[in-house]
Write a protein that holds these residues in place. Structure first.
Motif, PDB file in Angstrom:
ATOM      1  N   ARG A  48      62.570 -39.980 -18.580  1.00  0.00           N
ATOM      2  CA  ARG A  48      61.338 -39.697 -17.847  1.00  0.00           C
ATOM      3  C   ARG A  48      61.425 -38.283 -17.293  1.00  0.00           C
ATOM      4  NH1 ARG A  48      58.595 -43.215 -12.949  1.00  0.00           N
ATOM      5  NH2 ARG A  48      56.732 -41.908 -12.755  1.00  0.00           N
ATOM      6  N   ILE A  49      60.300 -37.629 -17.160  1.00  0.00           N
ATOM      7  CA  ILE A  49      60.295 -36.253 -16.661  1.00  0.00           C
ATOM      8  C   ILE A  49      60.873 -36.201 -15.241  1.00  0.00           C
ATOM      9  CG2 ILE A  49      57.910 -36.501 -15.838  1.00  0.00           C
ATOM     10  CD1 ILE A  49      57.573 -33.483 -16.324  1.00  0.00           C
ATOM     11  N   THR A  50      61.684 -35.166 -14.961  1.00  0.00           N
ATOM     12  CA  THR A  50      62.195 -34.982 -13.601  1.00  0.00           C
ATOM     13  C   THR A  50      61.771 -33.637 -13.015  1.00  0.00           C
ATOM     14  OG1 THR A  50      64.254 -34.177 -14.546  1.00  0.00           O
ATOM     15  CG2 THR A  50      64.219 -36.482 -13.841  1.00  0.00           C
ATOM     16  N   SER A  51      61.468 -32.647 -13.875  1.00  0.00           N
ATOM     17  CA  SER A  51      61.019 -31.361 -13.342  1.00  0.00           C
ATOM     18  C   SER A  51      60.134 -30.631 -14.345  1.00  0.00           C
ATOM     19  CB  SER A  51      62.211 -30.484 -12.958  1.00  0.00           C
ATOM     20  OG  SER A  51      62.857 -30.025 -14.128  1.00  0.00           O
ATOM     21  N   VAL A  52      59.318 -29.742 -13.792  1.00  0.00           N
ATOM     22  CA  VAL A  52      58.433 -28.920 -14.616  1.00  0.00           C
ATOM     23  C   VAL A  52      58.645 -27.466 -14.222  1.00  0.00           C
ATOM     24  CG1 VAL A  52      56.557 -29.432 -12.997  1.00  0.00           C
ATOM     25  CG2 VAL A  52      56.016 -28.372 -15.173  1.00  0.00           C
ATOM     26  N   THR A  53      58.658 -26.584 -15.221  1.00  0.00           N
ATOM     27  CA  THR A  53      58.842 -25.161 -14.977  1.00  0.00           C
ATOM     28  C   THR A  53      57.550 -24.421 -15.337  1.00  0.00           C
ATOM     29  OG1 THR A  53      61.192 -25.351 -15.391  1.00  0.00           O
ATOM     30  CG2 THR A  53      60.250 -23.141 -15.555  1.00  0.00           C
ATOM     31  N   LEU A  54      57.154 -23.525 -14.419  1.00  0.00           N
ATOM     32  CA  LEU A  54      55.878 -22.826 -14.560  1.00  0.00           C
ATOM     33  C   LEU A  54      56.105 -21.328 -14.694  1.00  0.00           C
ATOM     34  CD1 LEU A  54      54.156 -24.741 -11.626  1.00  0.00           C
ATOM     35  CD2 LEU A  54      53.780 -25.177 -14.059  1.00  0.00           C
ATOM     36  N   ALA A  55      55.164 -20.650 -15.339  1.00  0.00           N
ATOM     37  CA  ALA A  55      55.233 -19.196 -15.475  1.00  0.00           C
ATOM     38  C   ALA A  55      53.818 -18.647 -15.404  1.00  0.00           C
ATOM     39  CB  ALA A  55      55.884 -18.815 -16.805  1.00  0.00           C
ATOM     40  N   PHE A  91      54.510 -27.854 -25.060  1.00  0.00           N
ATOM     41  CA  PHE A  91      55.537 -27.012 -24.435  1.00  0.00           C
ATOM     42  C   PHE A  91      56.821 -27.825 -24.587  1.00  0.00           C
ATOM     43  CE2 PHE A  91      53.033 -29.495 -21.457  1.00  0.00           C
ATOM     44  CZ  PHE A  91      53.974 -30.311 -20.882  1.00  0.00           C
ATOM     45  N   PRO A  92      57.984 -27.238 -24.451  1.00  0.00           N
ATOM     46  CA  PRO A  92      59.211 -28.021 -24.618  1.00  0.00           C
ATOM     47  C   PRO A  92      59.213 -29.187 -23.617  1.00  0.00           C
ATOM     48  CG  PRO A  92      59.706 -25.673 -24.565  1.00  0.00           C
ATOM     49  CD  PRO A  92      58.274 -25.813 -24.186  1.00  0.00           C
ATOM     50  N   GLY A  93      59.397 -30.381 -24.113  1.00  0.00           N
ATOM     51  CA  GLY A  93      59.448 -31.553 -23.246  1.00  0.00           C
ATOM     52  C   GLY A  93      58.114 -32.253 -23.059  1.00  0.00           C
ATOM     53  N   TRP A  94      57.054 -31.823 -23.753  1.00  0.00           N
ATOM     54  CA  TRP A  94      55.742 -32.468 -23.535  1.00  0.00           C
ATOM     55  C   TRP A  94      55.719 -33.895 -24.064  1.00  0.00           C
ATOM     56  CZ3 TRP A  94      50.998 -32.749 -26.947  1.00  0.00           C
ATOM     57  CH2 TRP A  94      51.309 -32.648 -28.305  1.00  0.00           C
ATOM     58  N   GLN A  95      56.743 -34.245 -24.854  1.00  0.00           N
ATOM     59  CA  GLN A  95      56.776 -35.609 -25.388  1.00  0.00           C
ATOM     60  C   GLN A  95      57.555 -36.570 -24.483  1.00  0.00           C
ATOM     61  OE1 GLN A  95      58.535 -33.029 -26.306  1.00  0.00           O
ATOM     62  NE2 GLN A  95      60.331 -33.513 -27.521  1.00  0.00           N
ATOM     63  N   LEU A  96      58.086 -36.072 -23.344  1.00  0.00           N
ATOM     64  CA  LEU A  96      58.833 -36.945 -22.430  1.00  0.00           C
ATOM     65  C   LEU A  96      57.924 -37.990 -21.794  1.00  0.00           C
ATOM     66  CD1 LEU A  96      60.945 -34.410 -20.322  1.00  0.00           C
ATOM     67  CD2 LEU A  96      61.878 -36.214 -21.790  1.00  0.00           C
ATOM     68  N   PRO A  97      58.416 -39.233 -21.615  1.00  0.00           N
ATOM     69  CA  PRO A  97      57.648 -40.194 -20.827  1.00  0.00           C
ATOM     70  C   PRO A  97      57.388 -39.632 -19.428  1.00  0.00           C
ATOM     71  CG  PRO A  97      59.403 -41.315 -22.018  1.00  0.00           C
ATOM     72  CD  PRO A  97      59.627 -39.835 -22.208  1.00  0.00           C
ATOM     73  N   ASP A 101      61.564 -31.044 -18.104  1.00  0.00           N
ATOM     74  CA  ASP A 101      62.905 -31.557 -18.339  1.00  0.00           C
ATOM     75  C   ASP A 101      63.022 -32.977 -17.810  1.00  0.00           C
ATOM     76  OD1 ASP A 101      64.705 -29.274 -19.418  1.00  0.00           O
ATOM     77  OD2 ASP A 101      63.476 -28.324 -17.859  1.00  0.00           O
ATOM     78  N   GLY A 102      63.984 -33.704 -18.370  1.00  0.00           N
ATOM     79  CA  GLY A 102      64.207 -35.074 -17.945  1.00  0.00           C
ATOM     80  C   GLY A 102      64.936 -35.825 -19.044  1.00  0.00           C
TER      81      GLY A 102
END
Ligand code: FES
Lengths: 466, 95
Positions: free
Chosen positions: A232-239, A123-129, A228-229
């Motif tokens: 490092r990740i700071t938030s996750v968006t769900l649907a 998903f977009p951002g899955w590669q974030l630490p 997003d982040g």
């Protein structure tokens, strides 16, 4: 270089490999177990550091007992050894020891117990630490007593998310919620069959009760659509899984653990020439085996999760079944009732597995569902940083051929060899929902893992063994 | 269920050096745990996209946790137990 010759060489020291090793060594055969990790146990019985076990306890003491029994039975345990390929004779395992020296191992029988790895979906951002598999969070908690973060969302699908959430609660982590793609947690007629397996049912119910007491939200029919982040990740968006283009909530987190169950790790079995087929329910390459785990090659057995996902109790049964088959071929008399008891246990566990599988969306269903939530700009292959759009573009022009998509974009060609993105690349390549799950078995290639240059140089200096 | 902590027996620790900084960690834990426990999440940068990357699978598969240990590059932190005095280089400094 000397080739170490044994009666049986077992690759993988998890529940299956250990069960087989113990039974074979107890009957007097010479057995070597090779494992990449610093200590035996595999993923399920991952051993805590002794100091962690002393202060905080051992999460699976039965694993420690099994490892101890295997060592006491005289099994040669080569931990920290990487099996990276197969020699030209098709039998000799090419291994790299902890000091990066080459080692060659040959067994009259080979048992492949290489386990499974998790099934991520990008998903977009899955590669974030800070975005990891649930398995990593579990190892950190259980083996290293280290919380993966302070505020964590778990997502994906399958029963495994529940015990991981409980391990995090034990460490004082705030589990902000669990997003499950399916709708498994409701009373349904399908779930009734599990009453015949009260122990396993109690285990799952126990986790669910613990999570309810801690007021951990359980969001069903829910998938991650972005993270997003910065570094490092700071938030996750769900649907909603059924409407992934309309986000329903964003949650502040410092870690996100996503996994859609497990896939058998079969590259070594395939490299040895064992016949595989694509499992229609999962799309995964699965070895063709008889009841004892014997493959299309008479001297090679595949057991445990590598033979098909079933969980640790199934893995142990498969390990013992392979050991008994080998002992039979070596002229040993089986113990009274041993073969029958094992077959009965296997049937019971297979029944439980069918019931659990029915609760969660099948991988083939996920492969239909998840690609629609993946925008073109998202990274699909994390090693080579290839976007979903690049793979879709090639897929359209190259007739949905997975191998063409890989060759043109390098998706799945990086150091992880498509283990992380392979399922998704295959799913994305299928352009229209009518196409069904393509038989996209990624070919297995040498080396299974990157090999230190020093090892290769040393081997080159010595030439191929006679 | 995990056994309760034994009161009065804190875990033995060892010191490792992360990018030149001394870090005290519980003896024998994985290097990945040591770094994450020290709030280090950028282990390396992706060579193609140059984005920061940290451990992902925790089981030796993804290779996102590779760091340099005692001068040897490409060591998977998730499979490597800490040793006293170990010198670890991440690519964090590059940022
Ligand atoms: S975290 Fe994936 S290889 Fe270490």
């Amino acid at each position: 270089m000397t080739v170490h010759e044994r009666d049986v060489v077992i690759v993988g020291g998890g529940p299956a490999g250990l069960a087989a090793a113990h039974r074979l060594a107890a009957a007097g055969l010479s057995v070597t177990v090779v494992d990449e990790q610093a200590e035996l146990g595999g993923q399920y019985f991952r051993r805590p550091a002794p100091e962690v076990a002393r202060v905080w306890g051992d999460h699976r003491p039965e694993g420690g007992r099994l490892v101890g029994a295997v060592r006491a039975a005289g099994v040669e345990c080569r931990t920290g050894h990487l099996v990276w390929g197969v020699g030209d004779d098709g039998r000799t395992l090419l291994v790299c020891d902890p000091a990066e020296r080459p080692v060659r191992l040959r067994g009259r029988y080979l048992i492949i117990a290489t386990g499974a790895h998790e099934r991520p979906f990008p998903f977009p951002g899955w590669q974030l630490p800070g975005v990891t598999t649930p398995g990593f969070a579990q190892h950190l908690a259980a083996a290293d007593h280290t919380p993966i973060g302070e505020r964590v969302v778990l997502a994906g699908s399958g029963p495994f998310l529940l015990p991981v959430a409980c391990s995090l609660l034990d460490l004082g982590v705030t589990v902000a919620g669990i997003a499950e793609a399916g709708r498994p947690y409701r009373p349904s007629t399908r779930a009734l069959g599990t009453v015949r397996h009260p122990a396993r049912l109690r285990e799952l119910a126990g986790y669910a009760a613990r999570l309810a007491r801690a007021r951990v939200p359980l969001w069903q029919n829910t998938v991650v659509v972005r993270a997003d982040g910065g570094d490092r990740i700071t938030s996750v968006t769900l649907a909603a899984a059924t409407a992934p283009t309309r986000p329903v909530r964003t949650v502040q987190v410092d870690a996100l653990c996503v996994g859609y169950g497990f896939r058998p790790q079969t590259d070594l079995a395939r490299m040895l020439g064992c016949a595989v087929r694509t499992d229609p329910a999962t799309g995964d390459a699965t070895p063709e085996l008889d009841d004892s785990g014997r493959s299309s090659r008479d001297d090679v057995y595949v057991i445990g999760e590598a033979a098909g996902i079933g969980g640790a109790p199934v893995a142990e049964v498969r390990g013992l079944a392979a050991a008994l088959d080998i002992l039979g071929r070596e002229g040993h008399e089986p113990r009274a009732g041993e073969v029958r008891g094992l077959a009965a246990a296997g049937r019971r566990l297979a029944h439980f597995k069918r019931l659990t599988d029915a609760l969660y969306p099948a991988p083939a269903e996920l492969a239909r569902l998840l690609p629609s939530a993946l925008p073109d700009a998202a990274t699909l292959c994390r090693c080579e940083a290839v976007s979903a759009g690049e793979v879709r573009g090639i897929a359209r022009t190259a007739g949905r051929d997975v191998n063409a998509a890989k060759a043109w974009t390098r998706a799945g060609m990086g150091p992880c060899q498509g283990r992380e993105c392979g399922f998704a690349v295959t799913a994305v390549t299928r352009v229209s929902p009518a196409d069904g799950l393509p038989a996209g078995v990624f070919p297995s290639r040498l080396p299974v893992r990157p090999v230190p240059v020093a090892t290769l140089l040393e081997m080159a200096g010595e030439g191929e063994p006679a | 269920m995990r056994a309760k902590a034994v009161i009065g027996t804190p875990p033995r620790t060892v010191t490792i050096h992360v990018d030149g900084r001394p870090v005290s960690v519980v003896e024998g834990v994985s290097l990945a745990a040591a770094l994450v426990g020290d709030r280090t999440w950028t282990f390396r940068y992706n060579p193609v996209s140059e984005e920061p990357r940290g451990p992902f699978c925790g089981m030796g598969v993804c290779l996102e946790c590779e760091v340099t240990v005692d001068g040897r590059p490409g060591v998977r932190a998730c499979l490597t137990p800490v040793r006293p005095g170990m010198r670890v280089e991440t690519e964090e400094e590059r940022a």
